[in-house]
Design a protein around this motif. Structure first.
Motif, PDB file in Angstrom:
ATOM      1  N   GLY A   1      -3.103   3.818   7.712  1.00 33.83           N
ATOM      2  CA  GLY A   1      -1.945   4.559   7.228  1.00 33.83           C
ATOM      3  C   GLY A   1      -2.317   5.493   6.099  1.00 33.83           C
ATOM      4  O   GLY A   1      -3.475   5.621   5.718  1.00 33.83           O
ATOM      5  N   GLY A   2      -1.296   6.150   5.589  1.00 34.40           N
ATOM      6  CA  GLY A   2      -1.489   7.052   4.472  1.00 34.40           C
ATOM      7  C   GLY A   2      -1.616   8.508   4.866  1.00 34.40           C
ATOM      8  O   GLY A   2      -1.896   9.359   4.028  1.00 34.40           O
ATOM      9  N   LYS A   3      -1.434   8.803   6.148  1.00 33.53           N
ATOM     10  CA  LYS A   3      -1.447  10.188   6.617  1.00 33.53           C
ATOM     11  C   LYS A   3      -0.687  10.266   7.933  1.00 33.53           C
ATOM     12  O   LYS A   3      -0.464   9.247   8.601  1.00 33.53           O
ATOM     13  N   GLN A   4      -0.316  11.474   8.302  1.00 32.21           N
ATOM     14  CA  GLN A   4       0.318  11.711   9.603  1.00 32.21           C
ATOM     15  C   GLN A   4      -0.732  11.512  10.680  1.00 32.21           C
ATOM     16  O   GLN A   4      -1.811  12.091  10.598  1.00 32.21           O
ATOM     17  N   MET A   5      -0.427  10.689  11.653  1.00 29.65           N
ATOM     18  CA  MET A   5      -1.398  10.411  12.715  1.00 29.65           C
ATOM     19  C   MET A   5      -0.911  10.957  14.044  1.00 29.65           C
ATOM     20  O   MET A   5       0.268  10.908  14.350  1.00 29.65           O
TER      21      MET A   5
ATOM     22  N   ALA B   1       0.818  -1.217   0.000  1.00 25.28           N
ATOM     23  CA  ALA B   1       0.000   0.000   0.000  1.00 25.28           C
ATOM     24  C   ALA B   1       0.854   1.269   0.000  1.00 25.28           C
ATOM     25  O   ALA B   1       0.314   2.368   0.011  1.00 25.28           O
ATOM     26  N   GLY B   2       2.184   1.107   0.020  1.00 27.56           N
ATOM     27  CA  GLY B   2       3.070   2.261  -0.002  1.00 27.56           C
ATOM     28  C   GLY B   2       3.178   2.995   1.316  1.00 27.56           C
ATOM     29  O   GLY B   2       3.446   4.190   1.348  1.00 27.56           O
ATOM     30  N   LEU B   3       2.981   2.294   2.409  1.00 27.84           N
ATOM     31  CA  LEU B   3       3.005   2.927   3.732  1.00 27.84           C
ATOM     32  C   LEU B   3       4.415   2.935   4.323  1.00 27.84           C
ATOM     33  O   LEU B   3       4.610   2.640   5.500  1.00 27.84           O
ATOM     34  N   ASP B   4       5.397   3.305   3.498  1.00 30.72           N
ATOM     35  CA  ASP B   4       6.787   3.270   3.929  1.00 30.72           C
ATOM     36  C   ASP B   4       7.117   4.335   4.979  1.00 30.72           C
ATOM     37  O   ASP B   4       8.114   4.229   5.680  1.00 30.72           O
ATOM     38  N   LYS B   5       6.286   5.358   5.133  1.00 34.88           N
ATOM     39  CA  LYS B   5       6.516   6.375   6.162  1.00 34.88           C
ATOM     40  C   LYS B   5       5.940   5.958   7.511  1.00 34.88           C
ATOM     41  O   LYS B   5       6.158   6.634   8.510  1.00 34.88           O
TER      42      LYS B   5
END
Length: 115
Positions: A103-107, A74-78
Motif C-alpha cells: 500500500g501507500g500508492k495508487q496501484m 500504516a495509514g493505508l486508509d485509501k
C-alpha cells in the motif's frame, strides 16, 4: 533448516520486524514494490496455499485480522492489497506460505510489475 522464512523467524537471518505473536511474524520486504511492503508469514512451516488443510488453515484468518490492524497503523486508509503467489509458475520463490501487504500508492493491475 533450508527455508529462508523459517530462518528469519528463528533469528538466523536478519529482518526488519513489524509485528510478531505466537502464530505469525511480519517484516519489511527487502525489495519493496510499494511504499508499504510487508511480508506476513505463519510461524508454522506451510509450503503454500496448496498445503493448507482444515487443521492448519485457521492461521490464515489470524494473518488477515492482523493485516487489517497493520494497514490501519500504516495509514493505508485509501486502500491496500494482499497478495500471495501459489507455486513456481505464479512466482512463488520462497516455499513458505506468505502474504504481501502492499500500500501507500495508487496501484494498477500488471502481472509484469507485480502491483
Amino acid at each position: 533448516m533450508d527455508c529462508l522464512f523459517c530462518n528469519i523467524i528463528a533469528g538466523n537471518v536478519p529482518s526488519t520486524k513489524i509485528y510478531e505473536d505466537d502464530q505469525m511474524y511480519v517484516f519489511k520486504d527487502i525489495a519493496p514494490i510499494a511504499p508499504v511492503h510487508y511480508l506476513m508469514i505463519p510461524k508454522q512451516h506451510i509450503s503454500g496455499v496448496s498445503a493448507l488443510t482444515e487443521e492448519n488453515a485457521a492461521v490464515v484468518a489470524h494473518i488477515f485480522a492482523v493485516a487489517a490492524k497493520l494497514a490501519k497503523e500504516a495509514g493505508l486508509d485509501k486502500g491496500f492489497r494482499i497478495v500471495t503467489n501459489c507455486g513456481d509458475d505464479a512466482g512463488q520463490t520462497v516455499h513458505h506460505l506468505h502474504f504481501h501487504l502492499l500500500g501507500g500508492k495508487q496501484m494498477g493491475w500488471s502481472a509484469e510489475s507485480g502491483v
